[in-house]
Design a protein around this motif. Structure first.
Motif, mmCIF file in Angstrom:
data_model
loop_
_atom_site.group_PDB
_atom_site.id
_atom_site.type_symbol
_atom_site.label_atom_id
_atom_site.label_comp_id
_atom_site.label_asym_id
_atom_site.label_seq_id
_atom_site.Cartn_x
_atom_site.Cartn_y
_atom_site.Cartn_z
ATOM 1 N N SER A 46 0.851 -1.163 0.033
ATOM 2 C CA SER A 46 -0.140 0.141 0.055
ATOM 3 C C SER A 46 0.883 1.329 -0.047
ATOM 4 O O SER A 46 0.397 2.327 -0.654
ATOM 5 C CB SER A 46 -1.008 -0.079 1.279
ATOM 6 N N GLU A 47 1.915 1.292 0.657
ATOM 7 C CA GLU A 47 2.673 2.490 0.626
ATOM 8 C C GLU A 47 3.500 2.774 -0.335
ATOM 9 O O GLU A 47 3.471 3.662 -1.212
ATOM 10 C CB GLU A 47 3.754 2.189 1.890
ATOM 11 N N VAL A 48 3.959 1.613 -1.209
ATOM 12 C CA VAL A 48 4.604 1.809 -2.470
ATOM 13 C C VAL A 48 3.483 2.344 -3.516
ATOM 14 O O VAL A 48 3.920 3.034 -4.495
ATOM 15 C CB VAL A 48 5.313 0.554 -3.026
ATOM 16 N N MET A 49 2.547 1.808 -3.590
ATOM 17 C CA MET A 49 1.347 1.893 -4.547
ATOM 18 C C MET A 49 0.888 3.441 -4.231
ATOM 19 O O MET A 49 0.624 4.376 -5.011
ATOM 20 C CB MET A 49 0.218 1.080 -4.471
ATOM 21 N N SER A 50 0.936 3.901 -2.869
ATOM 22 C CA SER A 50 0.719 5.296 -2.749
ATOM 23 C C SER A 50 1.397 6.446 -3.087
ATOM 24 O O SER A 50 0.820 7.732 -2.908
ATOM 25 C CB SER A 50 -0.058 5.312 -1.233
ATOM 26 N N GLN A 51 2.623 6.124 -3.410
ATOM 27 C CA GLN A 51 3.617 7.308 -3.766
ATOM 28 C C GLN A 51 3.190 7.922 -4.980
ATOM 29 O O GLN A 51 3.268 7.464 -6.163
ATOM 30 C CB GLN A 51 5.048 6.748 -3.763
ATOM 31 N N GLN A 52 2.499 9.152 -5.006
ATOM 32 C CA GLN A 52 2.333 10.200 -5.950
ATOM 33 C C GLN A 52 1.136 9.538 -6.646
ATOM 34 O O GLN A 52 0.726 9.864 -7.703
ATOM 35 C CB GLN A 52 3.481 10.288 -6.944
ATOM 36 N N THR A 53 0.169 8.617 -5.908
ATOM 37 C CA THR A 53 -1.177 8.152 -6.423
ATOM 38 C C THR A 53 -2.138 8.431 -5.407
ATOM 39 O O THR A 53 -1.988 8.196 -4.357
ATOM 40 C CB THR A 53 -0.941 6.665 -6.748
ATOM 41 N N GLN A 54 -3.337 8.941 -5.984
ATOM 42 C CA GLN A 54 -4.528 9.095 -5.102
ATOM 43 C C GLN A 54 -4.740 7.897 -4.457
ATOM 44 O O GLN A 54 -4.928 6.835 -5.146
ATOM 45 C CB GLN A 54 -5.628 9.767 -5.882
ATOM 46 N N LEU A 55 -5.437 7.990 -3.071
ATOM 47 C CA LEU A 55 -5.435 6.765 -2.250
ATOM 48 C C LEU A 55 -6.760 6.164 -2.987
ATOM 49 O O LEU A 55 -6.805 4.862 -2.912
ATOM 50 C CB LEU A 55 -5.609 7.227 -0.848
ATOM 51 N N GLY A 56 -7.734 6.829 -3.432
ATOM 52 C CA GLY A 56 -8.897 6.412 -3.913
ATOM 53 C C GLY A 56 -8.729 5.345 -4.888
ATOM 54 O O GLY A 56 -9.426 4.645 -5.117
ATOM 55 N N ARG A 57 -7.537 5.877 -5.952
ATOM 56 C CA ARG A 57 -7.238 4.918 -6.884
ATOM 57 C C ARG A 57 -6.593 3.781 -6.578
ATOM 58 O O ARG A 57 -6.461 2.746 -7.279
ATOM 59 C CB ARG A 57 -6.547 5.688 -7.888
ATOM 60 N N VAL A 58 -5.764 4.015 -5.400
ATOM 61 C CA VAL A 58 -4.926 2.820 -4.848
ATOM 62 C C VAL A 58 -5.746 1.440 -4.498
ATOM 63 O O VAL A 58 -5.224 0.387 -4.577
ATOM 64 C CB VAL A 58 -4.124 3.125 -3.991
ATOM 65 N N VAL A 59 -7.026 1.761 -3.955
ATOM 66 C CA VAL A 59 -7.625 0.554 -3.120
ATOM 67 C C VAL A 59 -8.019 -0.673 -4.382
ATOM 68 O O VAL A 59 -7.666 -1.854 -3.908
ATOM 69 C CB VAL A 59 -8.990 1.183 -2.720
ATOM 70 N N ASP A 60 -8.463 -0.341 -5.388
ATOM 71 C CA ASP A 60 -8.952 -1.325 -6.287
ATOM 72 C C ASP A 60 -7.645 -2.242 -6.679
ATOM 73 O O ASP A 60 -7.410 -3.335 -6.683
ATOM 74 C CB ASP A 60 -9.478 -0.966 -7.490
ATOM 75 N N ALA A 61 -6.232 -1.267 -6.941
ATOM 76 C CA ALA A 61 -5.066 -1.821 -7.369
ATOM 77 C C ALA A 61 -4.466 -2.738 -6.399
ATOM 78 O O ALA A 61 -4.070 -3.780 -6.653
ATOM 79 C CB ALA A 61 -4.167 -0.825 -7.772
ATOM 80 N N TRP A 62 -4.627 -2.128 -4.956
ATOM 81 C CA TRP A 62 -3.924 -3.119 -3.869
ATOM 82 C C TRP A 62 -4.788 -4.297 -3.752
ATOM 83 O O TRP A 62 -4.203 -5.512 -3.615
ATOM 84 C CB TRP A 62 -4.078 -2.072 -2.741
ATOM 85 N N GLU A 63 -6.078 -4.320 -3.768
ATOM 86 C CA GLU A 63 -6.873 -5.617 -3.606
ATOM 87 C C GLU A 63 -6.611 -6.497 -4.719
ATOM 88 O O GLU A 63 -6.131 -7.854 -4.400
ATOM 89 C CB GLU A 63 -8.321 -5.397 -3.749
ATOM 90 N N ALA A 64 -6.493 -5.972 -5.940
ATOM 91 C CA ALA A 64 -6.181 -6.922 -7.035
ATOM 92 C C ALA A 64 -4.743 -7.575 -6.958
ATOM 93 O O ALA A 64 -4.382 -8.679 -7.260
ATOM 94 C CB ALA A 64 -6.195 -6.084 -8.369
ATOM 95 N N PHE A 65 -3.948 -6.646 -6.530
ATOM 96 C CA PHE A 65 -2.428 -7.276 -6.305
ATOM 97 C C PHE A 65 -2.267 -8.436 -5.398
ATOM 98 O O PHE A 65 -1.855 -9.409 -5.457
ATOM 99 C CB PHE A 65 -1.431 -5.988 -5.828
ATOM 100 N N LEU A 66 -3.152 -8.239 -4.290
ATOM 101 C CA LEU A 66 -2.822 -9.206 -3.236
ATOM 102 C C LEU A 66 -3.820 -10.419 -3.380
ATOM 103 O O LEU A 66 -3.673 -11.476 -2.922
ATOM 104 C CB LEU A 66 -3.634 -8.831 -1.836
ATOM 105 N N ASP A 67 -4.810 -10.423 -4.492
ATOM 106 C CA ASP A 67 -5.458 -11.609 -5.008
ATOM 107 C C ASP A 67 -4.428 -12.184 -5.835
ATOM 108 O O ASP A 67 -4.452 -13.467 -5.861
ATOM 109 C CB ASP A 67 -6.610 -11.058 -5.817
ATOM 110 N N GLU A 68 -3.479 -11.355 -6.639
ATOM 111 C CA GLU A 68 -2.760 -12.166 -7.412
ATOM 112 C C GLU A 68 -1.530 -12.813 -6.842
ATOM 113 O O GLU A 68 -1.113 -13.994 -7.126
ATOM 114 C CB GLU A 68 -2.053 -11.174 -8.471
ATOM 115 N N TRP A 69 -1.118 -12.012 -5.741
ATOM 116 C CA TRP A 69 0.288 -12.380 -4.946
ATOM 117 C C TRP A 69 -0.107 -12.344 -3.604
ATOM 118 O O TRP A 69 0.220 -11.054 -2.823
ATOM 119 C CB TRP A 69 1.380 -11.602 -5.342
ATOM 120 N N PRO A 70 -0.820 -13.135 -2.803
ATOM 121 C CA PRO A 70 -1.381 -12.765 -1.343
ATOM 122 C C PRO A 70 -0.537 -13.010 -0.308
ATOM 123 O O PRO A 70 -0.547 -12.123 0.703
ATOM 124 C CB PRO A 70 -2.181 -14.144 -1.193
ATOM 125 N N THR A 71 0.848 -13.361 -0.553
ATOM 126 C CA THR A 71 2.018 -13.311 0.380
ATOM 127 C C THR A 71 3.154 -12.845 -0.139
ATOM 128 O O THR A 71 3.444 -12.980 -1.381
ATOM 129 C CB THR A 71 1.957 -14.822 1.140
#
Length: 305
Positions: A46-71
């Motif tokens: 979440s911290e890396v994704m949030s760098q210069q990216t609006q937090l509202g846009r990060v949510v979907d990407a963060w959830e999709a990333f963890l679906d793809e690579w959960p650990t």
């Protein structure tokens, strides 16, 4: 540090300031999913994704990333090209961040038996993890960080307590204010204050700012604050073109320069021709994002694997 040397007003009731902010935050705050976990892997993503990216846009990407690579082990075992392609497809900014996140995962698995370091210094040894990100992960995952000082926090401290616009003084003031052993809730709370109530255009009463009774700006009506760095123009920038190259190569096994060029920009040719494109892909190759096969007949480019 004595009150005479303090970065804060000598008559400030720090206990009252701390209590007011924490109670305000705990009563109501933006419900980002990474605030509901103490998993350092999920928080680092979440911290890396949030760098210069609006937090509202990060949510979907963060959830999709963890679906793809959960650990962290899943990410460490992933193909780097897939991670970079994900980053590009979700418009998350500099692709190097995806590369570094992948390398950091491999470090954690190979050098730390799959366990993240718990201190800012230890986390800073991971690839691509700078002091701010290391401290954020230490705070939010392990409750073991220092006071966060970002643009929002500087704005809050400058307005509320007339802290001078000086990085070292901001750090001193932030450290003085943070309750000992409470970095998780405190850093979340003060950043929330800067993001919700004390933005560039403050909304003190509308947001129920808990520091109104202490705030120098609220009392005087002077809401000036340190300048906020402006984002470089993205449209037509080298950063945008690098992203296009990576995205296009994600759709093909490989392309020659003259096949790739017109797909990157419609004005390919002249000063934006082969020499310009070769420099762009060479930069990406140096960053480990693409592979350049330079034979006698043609230069071929593909995503690094």
């Amino acid at each position: 540090m004595s009150d005479a040397e303090s970065a804060l007003p000598s008559d400030l009731d720090r206990n009252a300031v701390q209590t007011a902010l924490v109670e305000w935050y705990e009563a109501d705050h933006r419900d980002f999913p990474w605030r509901r976990t103490d998993d350092p892997y999920e928080i680092l993503v979440s911290e890396v994704m949030s760098q210069q990216t609006q937090l509202g846009r990060v949510v979907d990407a963060w959830e999709a990333f963890l679906d793809e690579w959960p650990t962290v082990s899943d990410l460490a075992a992933a193909d780097r090209a897939d991670v970079v392609a994900f980053w590009t497809s979700h418009s998350l900014g500099y692709n190097n961040r995806a590369k570094y996140l992948h390398e950091a995962a491999q470090q954690v698995v190979e050098d730390h038996d799959g366990e993240y370091p718990q201190t800012p210094d230890g986390l800073s040894e991971l690839m691509g993890v700078g002091p701010y990100t290391a401290n954020a992960v230490a705070s939010f995952a392990f409750n073991n960080g220092d006071a966060v000082v970002d643009t929002n926090v500087k704005r809050v401290l400058h307005r509320a307590f007339a802290v001078p616009d000086d990085d070292s003084v901001f750090e001193t003031a932030a450290s003085e204010l943070m309750p000992e052993g409470k970095s998780r809730v405190w850093n979340n709370a003060i950043m929330e204050l800067g993001g919700v109530a004390c933005g560039k255009t403050p909304s003190c009463d509308e947001s129920g700012c808990p520091w109104r009774q202490f705030c120098h700006a609220y009392e005087t009506g002077d809401f000036t604050a340190p300048d906020v760095p402006t984002q470089p123009k993205f449209e037509g920038s080298r950063r945008q073109m690098r992203g296009r190259v990576v995205r296009i190569l994600g759709e093909y096994d490989e392309l020659g320069l003259d096949e790739l060029g017109p797909r990157v920009r419609v004005d390919y040719g002249g000063e934006n021709g082969r020499e310009w494109l070769r420099g762009l892909v060479d930069d990406l190759a140096t960053d480990g994002l693409v592979t350049v096969d330079d034979d006698e007949d043609e230069v071929r480019v593909s995503l690094a694997r």
